[in-house]
Design a protein around this motif. Sequence first.
Motif, PDB file in Angstrom:
ATOM      1  N   VAL A 133      55.749  15.329  12.553  1.00  0.00           N
ATOM      2  CA  VAL A 133      56.732  16.188  13.208  1.00  0.00           C
ATOM      3  C   VAL A 133      56.041  17.151  14.152  1.00  0.00           C
ATOM      4  CG1 VAL A 133      58.526  17.926  12.881  1.00  0.00           C
ATOM      5  CG2 VAL A 133      58.387  15.969  11.320  1.00  0.00           C
ATOM      6  N   ALA A 134      54.970  17.803  13.664  1.00  0.00           N
ATOM      7  CA  ALA A 134      54.266  18.774  14.497  1.00  0.00           C
ATOM      8  C   ALA A 134      53.671  18.117  15.740  1.00  0.00           C
ATOM      9  CB  ALA A 134      53.169  19.457  13.682  1.00  0.00           C
ATOM     10  N   LYS A 135      53.034  16.981  15.552  1.00  0.00           N
ATOM     11  CA  LYS A 135      52.447  16.296  16.707  1.00  0.00           C
ATOM     12  C   LYS A 135      53.530  15.776  17.644  1.00  0.00           C
ATOM     13  CE  LYS A 135      47.863  14.974  15.040  1.00  0.00           C
ATOM     14  NZ  LYS A 135      46.891  13.873  14.914  1.00  0.00           N
ATOM     15  N   GLY A 136      54.656  15.365  17.082  1.00  0.00           N
ATOM     16  CA  GLY A 136      55.750  14.896  17.915  1.00  0.00           C
ATOM     17  C   GLY A 136      56.324  15.983  18.794  1.00  0.00           C
ATOM     18  N   LEU A 137      56.220  17.244  18.337  1.00  0.00           N
ATOM     19  CA  LEU A 137      56.703  18.371  19.124  1.00  0.00           C
ATOM     20  C   LEU A 137      55.652  18.906  20.085  1.00  0.00           C
ATOM     21  CD1 LEU A 137      58.668  20.323  16.360  1.00  0.00           C
ATOM     22  CD2 LEU A 137      59.588  18.776  18.098  1.00  0.00           C
ATOM     23  N   GLY A 138      54.449  18.301  20.034  1.00  0.00           N
ATOM     24  CA  GLY A 138      53.394  18.718  20.958  1.00  0.00           C
ATOM     25  C   GLY A 138      52.443  19.741  20.402  1.00  0.00           C
ATOM     26  N   ALA A 139      52.451  19.957  19.084  1.00  0.00           N
ATOM     27  CA  ALA A 139      51.577  20.959  18.475  1.00  0.00           C
ATOM     28  C   ALA A 139      50.226  20.353  18.121  1.00  0.00           C
ATOM     29  CB  ALA A 139      52.238  21.530  17.222  1.00  0.00           C
ATOM     30  N   SER A 140      49.233  21.231  17.960  1.00  0.00           N
ATOM     31  CA  SER A 140      47.915  20.811  17.485  1.00  0.00           C
ATOM     32  C   SER A 140      47.789  21.183  16.011  1.00  0.00           C
ATOM     33  CB  SER A 140      46.811  21.505  18.280  1.00  0.00           C
ATOM     34  OG  SER A 140      46.838  22.914  18.055  1.00  0.00           O
ATOM     35  N   ILE A 141      46.981  20.429  15.271  1.00  0.00           N
ATOM     36  CA  ILE A 141      46.814  20.666  13.833  1.00  0.00           C
ATOM     37  C   ILE A 141      45.329  20.677  13.508  1.00  0.00           C
ATOM     38  CG2 ILE A 141      47.359  19.871  11.508  1.00  0.00           C
ATOM     39  CD1 ILE A 141      49.722  18.402  12.606  1.00  0.00           C
ATOM     40  N   LEU A 149      46.359  24.308   6.616  1.00  0.00           N
ATOM     41  CA  LEU A 149      46.603  23.555   7.838  1.00  0.00           C
ATOM     42  C   LEU A 149      47.183  24.518   8.855  1.00  0.00           C
ATOM     43  CD1 LEU A 149      48.043  20.069   6.827  1.00  0.00           C
ATOM     44  CD2 LEU A 149      45.822  20.618   7.771  1.00  0.00           C
ATOM     45  N   VAL A 150      46.538  24.592  10.014  1.00  0.00           N
ATOM     46  CA  VAL A 150      46.918  25.531  11.058  1.00  0.00           C
ATOM     47  C   VAL A 150      47.583  24.735  12.179  1.00  0.00           C
ATOM     48  CG1 VAL A 150      46.143  27.314  12.654  1.00  0.00           C
ATOM     49  CG2 VAL A 150      44.981  27.006  10.445  1.00  0.00           C
ATOM     50  N   VAL A 151      48.850  25.046  12.434  1.00  0.00           N
ATOM     51  CA  VAL A 151      49.629  24.349  13.449  1.00  0.00           C
ATOM     52  C   VAL A 151      49.878  25.320  14.597  1.00  0.00           C
ATOM     53  CG1 VAL A 151      51.709  23.009  13.917  1.00  0.00           C
ATOM     54  CG2 VAL A 151      50.739  23.045  11.608  1.00  0.00           C
ATOM     55  N   ARG A 152      49.468  24.951  15.792  1.00  0.00           N
ATOM     56  CA  ARG A 152      49.630  25.831  16.955  1.00  0.00           C
ATOM     57  C   ARG A 152      50.356  25.099  18.072  1.00  0.00           C
ATOM     58  NH1 ARG A 152      44.070  27.032  15.625  1.00  0.00           N
ATOM     59  NH2 ARG A 152      43.863  29.156  14.800  1.00  0.00           N
ATOM     60  N   MET A 153      51.198  25.844  18.790  1.00  0.00           N
ATOM     61  CA  MET A 153      51.915  25.275  19.922  1.00  0.00           C
ATOM     62  C   MET A 153      52.274  26.391  20.891  1.00  0.00           C
ATOM     63  SD  MET A 153      55.192  22.698  19.914  1.00  0.00           S
ATOM     64  CE  MET A 153      56.339  23.844  19.184  1.00  0.00           C
ATOM     65  N   LYS A 154      52.178  26.096  22.178  1.00  0.00           N
ATOM     66  CA  LYS A 154      52.561  27.062  23.199  1.00  0.00           C
ATOM     67  C   LYS A 154      54.018  27.428  23.030  1.00  0.00           C
ATOM     68  CE  LYS A 154      52.496  27.864  28.190  1.00  0.00           C
ATOM     69  NZ  LYS A 154      52.205  27.293  29.530  1.00  0.00           N
ATOM     70  N   GLY A 155      54.316  28.734  23.014  1.00  0.00           N
ATOM     71  CA  GLY A 155      55.655  29.207  22.743  1.00  0.00           C
ATOM     72  C   GLY A 155      56.637  28.838  23.830  1.00  0.00           C
TER      73      GLY A 155
END
Length: 635
Positions: A133-141, A149-155
């Motif tokens: 899900v996180a990668k599908g939304l464009g986030a890094s893990i 587990l640290v999930v980051r994504m540009k706001g």
Amino acid sequence: MKNYRSARIITTFILTGTLVFGGALPMLAAANHTDELRVKVGSTVAAINGEKQNIHKPYIQKGTLMVPLGVFKKTFNSEIKLSGDDVVKIMDGPHTVALTIGSSIAWIDGKKVEMSAVPEMKQDVLMVPLRPVAKGLGASIQKNASGELVVRMKGNDGAEHNEGEDGIDSDVGKTKIGNSYYGWSMNYPSGLVVGSSYGDSEDYTNFMDAEGAYYLEILVNAQEVKLDAEDMLQQLVQEATNMGETVMDREAYPSAKAPYARIVSKDADGVFWEVRQYYNDGRLYEVYFSDNEATNYKDLQKYAPLLNSFKTSFNTSDRSVKDLSTVEQGMTTAYNLDYGIGLSVPAEWDKDNQNMVYESKKGTHLSLQVTSAPKGASVKDWSDKLAQWMKDVFVTDAFHEMDSYTATVAGKDAQINKFEYNFGDGWTTEYNVLIQENGYRYYLEYAVPEKAKEEMERFDSILKSLKIDFDTVTENFGSLGEDPYLIDKSKSVTRTSKKYEYSLDIPRFWTPLQDQYEKSKISYQFTGGYFSIQTKEEISVEMAVSQLKESYAEAAKSRKDFRLAGTESITFAGQPATSFSYHEVENGVPHQGKQIVFEHKGVTYTITSVINDANRTEVQKSALDRAMESFSFNE
């Protein structure tokens, strides 16, 4: 003909009111910043943009961290939308992830992705696999030193996800849907939610509308014998009858461009179905449609424009058609997210992504396996042992080494070995690809029988397509055990049956087919061979021997390649016994068999062993002899 309706259940579970996101909605974040989520297995506290918040406890399912769906709303302000029975969409900017509760298939930006774990309800909270899900939304893990587990994504700027006026999310301008590889198309229903394919193949697709009013599935099968409309109508009626359904209406259309037949039936739950079959160019197309709200078969008539739009063709130049196929030049991508492995395989092959086994209709076999690497062992050690294993299980005339070389595969140095073997029914050429990284061994096997030699050309393209995220196995697994090919063939394990009062030593390299020793039959297989013990209390030893004699006599008369080599009276495990030996060629493979029949305390025992001539090596014979000689009764 496949039949999916009998296995599929139309869910009536209403998500609204039971899907819990938890907590108040966060304030809209400013643009051009990075949102961050930190979660840990078993911890009910998550760090959401620097603030500690309580969440439903994350846990591991099949090596994948499961988190409450609401964390994506809380952290990234992603939009979450209920889209029909058990279907949820998570949308952020240009990205859309569609999940179905209980399904391992996700649709990410219109592309099908297999997940190792399935979304599920836990205490009225929907838990979803974090990584896809996180990668599908464009986030890094990433994983930090604390095990989080640290999930980051540009706001994002809080703007709502924009759907087209026709309710087809990001598919603006698409008014039709279809599959270019399997050659079908139809109108694109408003509010369509695409479901999963069956068995990792595009020959089956299902979908429903966002309101859950109807359900539609399309199945394509190869059909060598041409069917006319009456043939198809007869099949449809027979299928409905076999499933206990009542046929309400039926009709055949022999003059249509693609001849077809249709029936309307009512199943045991009172649900009305319209089912159609179309035949075109060696394929049978089946369309299953249901309306949960229909109370009379005539209620389905309002969907006639949709169903009548179905065509057994796909116009690749029509830009209004959304293509569900991922097939490119006859190849489709296969994934196993547990192991971080992806590769291209021929679209028409049978696919088992979970076990990473792929097979063609002509018998070509492709498989991948990941095991732990023994400490201090090199790829050369591994390669040498595999070569010795082949020599141990094939006689000299049935096995030839052909080539051995190194190449770059998936970005790493790989050892590639090529050889051929023959069970007696023709030569098979096999490639073994060996990669060792981060304490794990990655093994790819590609075997092509002589009758499918044209498929040998696909090996290089498959190898070039192989992608491996080597960190995934390190993250998801601990020790994976040893390579079964490398098990010491001199080692065995003692097995005992309390009920039948016997024990014996089973070679560890044998694969159990049925090894519950308190049951009447146990069986094992090994390369080119088979071993079993059958116990029967209702048949005397005299009758069992008589039946075998009659069976062998009949086989000698009716099967030209069968020969009874001998029958003799022996002593086995201290009991008088009758031993039968025979030789036969079956499906081109010559093999030798032996059956020993004896009685102990009113129970008749039959021990059967079979081994191919090509695999009757000293190593294999020795293992089989040791197992037979170890059999004893526990007095």
